[in-house]
Design an enzyme around this catalytic site. Structure first.
Site, PDB file in Angstrom:
ATOM      1  N   PHE A  35      -2.307  36.268   3.648  1.00  0.00           N
ATOM      2  CA  PHE A  35      -3.113  37.456   3.937  1.00  0.00           C
ATOM      3  C   PHE A  35      -3.153  38.383   2.722  1.00  0.00           C
ATOM      4  CE2 PHE A  35      -5.167  40.589   6.487  1.00  0.00           C
ATOM      5  CZ  PHE A  35      -4.665  41.810   6.082  1.00  0.00           C
ATOM      6  N   GLU A  36      -1.984  38.619   2.109  1.00  0.00           N
ATOM      7  CA  GLU A  36      -1.930  39.486   0.930  1.00  0.00           C
ATOM      8  C   GLU A  36      -2.719  38.888  -0.233  1.00  0.00           C
ATOM      9  OE1 GLU A  36       2.348  39.467   0.910  1.00  0.00           O
ATOM     10  OE2 GLU A  36       2.408  41.629   1.160  1.00  0.00           O
ATOM     11  N   ASP A  38      -5.323  36.825   0.029  1.00  0.00           N
ATOM     12  CA  ASP A  38      -6.751  36.931   0.328  1.00  0.00           C
ATOM     13  C   ASP A  38      -7.266  38.345   0.090  1.00  0.00           C
ATOM     14  OD1 ASP A  38      -6.864  34.279   0.995  1.00  0.00           O
ATOM     15  OD2 ASP A  38      -6.624  34.608   3.150  1.00  0.00           O
ATOM     16  N   SER A  83      -3.004   1.027 -22.381  1.00  0.00           N
ATOM     17  CA  SER A  83      -1.705   1.143 -21.722  1.00  0.00           C
ATOM     18  C   SER A  83      -0.608   0.922 -22.764  1.00  0.00           C
ATOM     19  CB  SER A  83      -1.587   0.119 -20.599  1.00  0.00           C
ATOM     20  OG  SER A  83      -1.789  -1.184 -21.111  1.00  0.00           O
ATOM     21  N   LEU A  84       0.608   1.276 -22.409  1.00  0.00           N
ATOM     22  CA  LEU A  84       1.739   1.111 -23.320  1.00  0.00           C
ATOM     23  C   LEU A  84       2.521  -0.143 -22.982  1.00  0.00           C
ATOM     24  CD1 LEU A  84       3.173   4.744 -23.490  1.00  0.00           C
ATOM     25  CD2 LEU A  84       1.838   3.575 -25.226  1.00  0.00           C
ATOM     26  N   GLU A 113       8.945  11.541 -25.206  1.00  0.00           N
ATOM     27  CA  GLU A 113       8.356  12.338 -24.128  1.00  0.00           C
ATOM     28  C   GLU A 113       8.716  11.722 -22.782  1.00  0.00           C
ATOM     29  OE1 GLU A 113       4.338  13.233 -26.792  1.00  0.00           O
ATOM     30  OE2 GLU A 113       4.227  11.957 -25.028  1.00  0.00           O
ATOM     31  N   LYS A 115       8.034  10.189 -19.266  1.00  0.00           N
ATOM     32  CA  LYS A 115       6.908   9.378 -18.768  1.00  0.00           C
ATOM     33  C   LYS A 115       6.631   9.786 -17.318  1.00  0.00           C
ATOM     34  CE  LYS A 115       5.276   4.605 -18.407  1.00  0.00           C
ATOM     35  NZ  LYS A 115       4.870   4.670 -16.998  1.00  0.00           N
ATOM     36  N   ASP A 117       4.992  10.067 -13.648  1.00  0.00           N
ATOM     37  CA  ASP A 117       4.444   9.107 -12.693  1.00  0.00           C
ATOM     38  C   ASP A 117       3.259   9.757 -11.994  1.00  0.00           C
ATOM     39  OD1 ASP A 117       4.152   6.824 -11.244  1.00  0.00           O
ATOM     40  OD2 ASP A 117       5.752   7.250  -9.821  1.00  0.00           O
ATOM     41  N   GLU A 173      -1.511  13.749 -17.792  1.00  0.00           N
ATOM     42  CA  GLU A 173      -1.187  13.118 -16.511  1.00  0.00           C
ATOM     43  C   GLU A 173      -1.299  14.143 -15.397  1.00  0.00           C
ATOM     44  OE1 GLU A 173       0.423   9.142 -15.395  1.00  0.00           O
ATOM     45  OE2 GLU A 173      -0.297  10.005 -17.264  1.00  0.00           O
ATOM     46  N   TYR A 225      -0.659  15.691 -23.301  1.00  0.00           N
ATOM     47  CA  TYR A 225       0.237  15.162 -24.337  1.00  0.00           C
ATOM     48  C   TYR A 225      -0.455  14.381 -25.454  1.00  0.00           C
ATOM     49  CZ  TYR A 225      -0.266  11.264 -21.030  1.00  0.00           C
ATOM     50  OH  TYR A 225      -0.778  10.306 -20.173  1.00  0.00           O
ATOM     51  N   LYS A 288       6.958   7.475 -29.441  1.00  0.00           N
ATOM     52  CA  LYS A 288       5.804   7.360 -30.340  1.00  0.00           C
ATOM     53  C   LYS A 288       6.226   7.617 -31.781  1.00  0.00           C
ATOM     54  CE  LYS A 288       2.750   9.374 -26.804  1.00  0.00           C
ATOM     55  NZ  LYS A 288       1.951  10.573 -26.448  1.00  0.00           N
ATOM     56  N   LYS A 312      11.372   1.925 -19.535  1.00  0.00           N
ATOM     57  CA  LYS A 312      11.367   2.130 -18.090  1.00  0.00           C
ATOM     58  C   LYS A 312      12.804   2.113 -17.562  1.00  0.00           C
ATOM     59  CE  LYS A 312       7.958   2.072 -15.936  1.00  0.00           C
ATOM     60  NZ  LYS A 312       6.980   1.037 -15.586  1.00  0.00           N
ATOM     61  N   CYS A 406      -3.787 -22.636   7.123  1.00  0.00           N
ATOM     62  CA  CYS A 406      -4.310 -21.301   6.816  1.00  0.00           C
ATOM     63  C   CYS A 406      -4.198 -20.391   8.040  1.00  0.00           C
ATOM     64  CB  CYS A 406      -5.765 -21.406   6.368  1.00  0.00           C
ATOM     65  SG  CYS A 406      -6.550 -19.794   6.087  1.00  0.00           S
ATOM     66  N   CYS A 409      -8.091 -19.581   9.206  1.00  0.00           N
ATOM     67  CA  CYS A 409      -9.060 -20.574   9.718  1.00  0.00           C
ATOM     68  C   CYS A 409      -8.399 -21.884  10.149  1.00  0.00           C
ATOM     69  CB  CYS A 409     -10.126 -20.850   8.657  1.00  0.00           C
ATOM     70  SG  CYS A 409      -9.501 -21.725   7.205  1.00  0.00           S
ATOM     71  N   CYS A 424      -6.078 -22.329   0.580  1.00  0.00           N
ATOM     72  CA  CYS A 424      -6.932 -22.879   1.640  1.00  0.00           C
ATOM     73  C   CYS A 424      -8.211 -23.402   1.000  1.00  0.00           C
ATOM     74  CB  CYS A 424      -7.255 -21.780   2.664  1.00  0.00           C
ATOM     75  SG  CYS A 424      -8.521 -22.277   3.857  1.00  0.00           S
ATOM     76  N   CYS A 430     -13.705 -19.869   5.632  1.00  0.00           N
ATOM     77  CA  CYS A 430     -12.517 -19.031   5.826  1.00  0.00           C
ATOM     78  C   CYS A 430     -12.920 -17.561   5.646  1.00  0.00           C
ATOM     79  CB  CYS A 430     -11.448 -19.430   4.818  1.00  0.00           C
ATOM     80  SG  CYS A 430      -9.871 -18.579   5.033  1.00  0.00           S
TER      81      CYS A 430
END
Length: 671
Positions: A35-36, A38, A83-84, A113, A115, A117, A173, A225, A288, A312, A406, A409, A424, A430
């Site tokens: 409220f405050e 707004d 990608s790395l 740096e 990484k 997610d 990111e 980055y 890097k 990682k 399968c 099917c 299959c 299928c």
């Protein structure tokens, strides 16, 4: 109230509201009530209405959108978003360090740096204003999500300070803080809605929402980055990070300049413990080479830069109980077993399923009914079972055996010699294979048909409108029947039919990839289309002719011969030809500016003041020259700039190869 007093009050209110927005959306720790908030927003809007000349495009009153984006435009990246390469142990990092030293010597530094997610994003600024935001996509092109990204309060819409170029790109990111994620999920649970699986999925899904006002309600943040400019502004990555902070970008403060690989390893060890103290998820460290000239010297592979790598952290592992094994049928007929598990929390995500890959993996694990298993989520979207806790196995539990027929099917499964997967063979009857092939065909990397999605393909198949790809091109004959179906409005049908019609202009390589032939990926399709020029040549090619193509091995050649050897596939291609699809490679005529460099070969190395390396490459090729990838006796000229690698310079000097500057190159062209 005078204009100067109004400006002072507007600036004060804007600053307060921006801080409260940050507290609410990012930190999930609001310091005032809704409220405050707004009321302050209404007060600011009233002042801006009274003094319209003081209205700023970056005002909090302008940030919450409401524009409905009907579709996202595909934008080609000016610089590919690669990608790395990943590593999970210290020895591989030491090997990486040795490769760097061998290429550029010992005089270099690293920047480490965190990484994040999250979701990779590229932002373009012109004259200090945000003009475009594009997702990573497939690395060469992504979705234009500018309207949605404008609602992220930590991304500046207008820069402050000076020193930034007229036009540049910065990458980062998009992510969500954990407290904000937990708060939002609890709200969904309280409302009886399905909670989100993890912050990354939530961020990704939010960016793709059609309504930007809904995106504005979601608490997203963004760390930047990576600065990309046509002309190099800074000598090092570290300098650029400090500069973009001054321009107003949200840069993570935990990065570190490291002088040795031992410093890098110490940083990794430190954050292996501290990462759980952060308000957001990280899954590793990015390393890097700091100097931009040395980065250019090291160059790129097809998929990743040679001057960077990501470490990682070891995946978290938990124990839970196996409830059942089910099977999924893919578009190529491959049958993949999936373990259904008792739900368990793993790396911030509630895990209910894990991939079992194939029959060999099930045999290795020796799974029994009700087994307790160890589950890991190491770099995979779907977690995997690592091993079984034999101490908890019920002695009377029956072993789980791979199915023989399968699940979709009931056709008996086959396994080709040398392959791990059962498949299959009933590709014409299928259901998941039929719909899967068509869903692959309409996808962005293949035919990119607007107005058609996976659910629509499923519906059209179930209603009997389509069984083959060629059936898509006769849907226009059933327009009246389509209008009788639920959720098929006139506009959506028109969009779908228009998208199908436009797909007839897609090049041969896209059509070939879209056919969904086993082992024919996007890159292989390009090579085949370029080599054989048309579908008839490809269908008539012998095994020896196929393996003569670069990167085409025995497995791919056998798959092509088997596919084109079936009459039903040849008939399908004839129907597609009749519908007007492109089965011939378009020969592009190259017009040279001159033949000044005809018969001459060049290598470009280092950093140049007047030109980018890409500009020099274009100049050479447009005037008949050829760019080589490595120095040899066949090389005619080495075009050398600042900070070129010592190994290249030494090799060129040993072979007595002329070393010229960019000025000398241009003088050769003019003469």
């Amino acid at each position: 109230m005078s204009p100067s007093e109004a400006k002072q009050q507007i600036d004060q209110l804007s600053a307060e509201l921006k801080q409260h927005t940050y507290n609410y959306y990012v930190l999930a720790m609001p310091t005032i009530t809704d409220f405050e908030f707004d009321k302050k927003l209404e007060q600011l809007a009233a002042l801006e209405k009274q003094f319209p000349d003081l209205l700023d495009a970056d005002s909090p009153t302008q940030k919450v959108g409401g524009f409905i984006t009907k579709e996202f435009t595909t934008v080609k990246h000016r610089w590919p978003m690669l990608s790395l390469g990943n590593t999970y142990n210290a020895q591989e990092l030491l090997d990486f360090d040795q490769r760097i030293r061998k290429a550029i010597g010992d005089n270099f530094e690293y920047v480490c740096e965190l990484k994040f997610d999250g979701l990779s994003m590229s932002l373009t600024y012109e004259q200090g204003k945000l003009v475009k935001a594009v997702t990573r996509g497939d690395g060469t092109q992504g979705d234009d999500v500018t309207t949605n990204v404008r609602t992220i309060h930590t991304i500046p819409k207008r820069l402050h300070g000076d020193g930034y170029p007229d036009e540049f790109e910065i990458r980062g990111e998009v992510f969500m803080h954990l407290k904000a994620f937990d708060r939002l999920n609890q709200e969904r649970v309280d409302n009886g809605e399905q909670p989100y699986a993890n912050p990354r999925n939530f961020a990704s899904g939010t960016i793709k929402l059609q309504d930007s006002s809904e995106v504005a309600k979601r608490p997203l943040d963004c760390f930047l980055y990576g600065l990309y400019t046509e002309k190099t502004l800074f000598k090092t990555h570290w300098e650029s990070l400090q500069a973009v902070k001054d321009w107003g970008f949200h840069v993570n403060d935990e990065s570190r300049l490291c002088h040795t690989i031992d410093d890098v390893l110490a940083f990794i060890t430190e954050w292996d413990k501290r990462r759980f103290e952060l308000s957001y998820d990280i899954d590793g460290i990015v390393i890097k080479v700091n100097n931009y000239g040395q980065q250019q010297e090291l160059g790129f592979t097809a998929k990743s830069p040679r001057w960077a790598i990501s470490y990682k952290y070891k995946a978290e592992q938990v124990q839970t109980q196996l409830q059942a094994v089910t099977y999924q049928v893919g578009r190529t007929g491959a049958v993949t077993p999936v373990a259904n598990l008792k739900p368990v929390l793993l790396a911030g995500t509630t895990v209910k399923r894990a991939t079992l890959h194939n029959a060999n993996e099930m045999l290795r694990l020796d799974l029994h009914q009700g087994d307790w298993v160890y589950v890991e989520k190491g770099g995979e979207i779907i977690p995997k079972i690592i091993s079984v806790n034999l101490e908890k196995r019920d002695p009377s539990a029956a072993a789980i055996e791979y199915i023989t027929h399968c699940p979709a099917c009931q056709t008996q499964l086959k396994r080709q010699e040398g392959e791990a997967a059962f498949y299959c063979p009933n590709d014409e009857g299928c259901p998941p294979q039929i719909t899967g092939k068509m869903q692959h065909y309409i996808g962005r990397k293949a035919m990119n048909i607007d107005g058609l999605g996976d659910e629509t393909i499923d519906t059209l198949y179930q209603k009997g409108f389509i069984r083959h790809i060629s059936d898509l091109y006769v849907l226009k004959d059933h327009e009246d029947d389509l209008k009788q179906m639920d959720r098929f409005g006139e506009k959506s049908i028109t969009n779908m039919l228009d998208g199908i019609e436009r797909s007839k202009q897609m090049p041969f390589e896209k059509v070939l990839f879209g056919l969904g032939i086993r082992f024919i990926g996007e890159t292989v399709a390009k090579k085949l289309a370029a080599y054989f020029k048309n579908i008839d040549n490809l269908m008539a090619a012998s095994f020896e002719e196929l393996i003569a193509v670069d990167e085409i091995g025995d497995r791919i050649a056998h798959s092509l011969i088997e596919y084109f050897g079936e009459e039903k596939h040849r008939e399908e291609i004839e129907k597609l030809k009749a519908s007007g699809l492109q089965f011939v490679t378009e020969e592009k005529e190259v017009t040279l500016a001159s033949d000044t460099f005809a018969g001459k070969s060049f290598i470009i190395s280092g950093v140049f003041e007047k030109f980018s390396r890409d500009e020099l490459k274009d100049i050479i090729e447009q005037n008949g020259g050829k760019i080589l990838s490595s120095i040899s006796a066949k090389l005619n000229y080495l075009v050398a700039g600042d900070n070129m690698g010592p190994s290249k310079l030494e090799k060129a000097q040993k072979l007595n190869i002329p070393i010229i500057s960019d000025d000398e190159l241009m003088a050769m062209l003019e003469s």
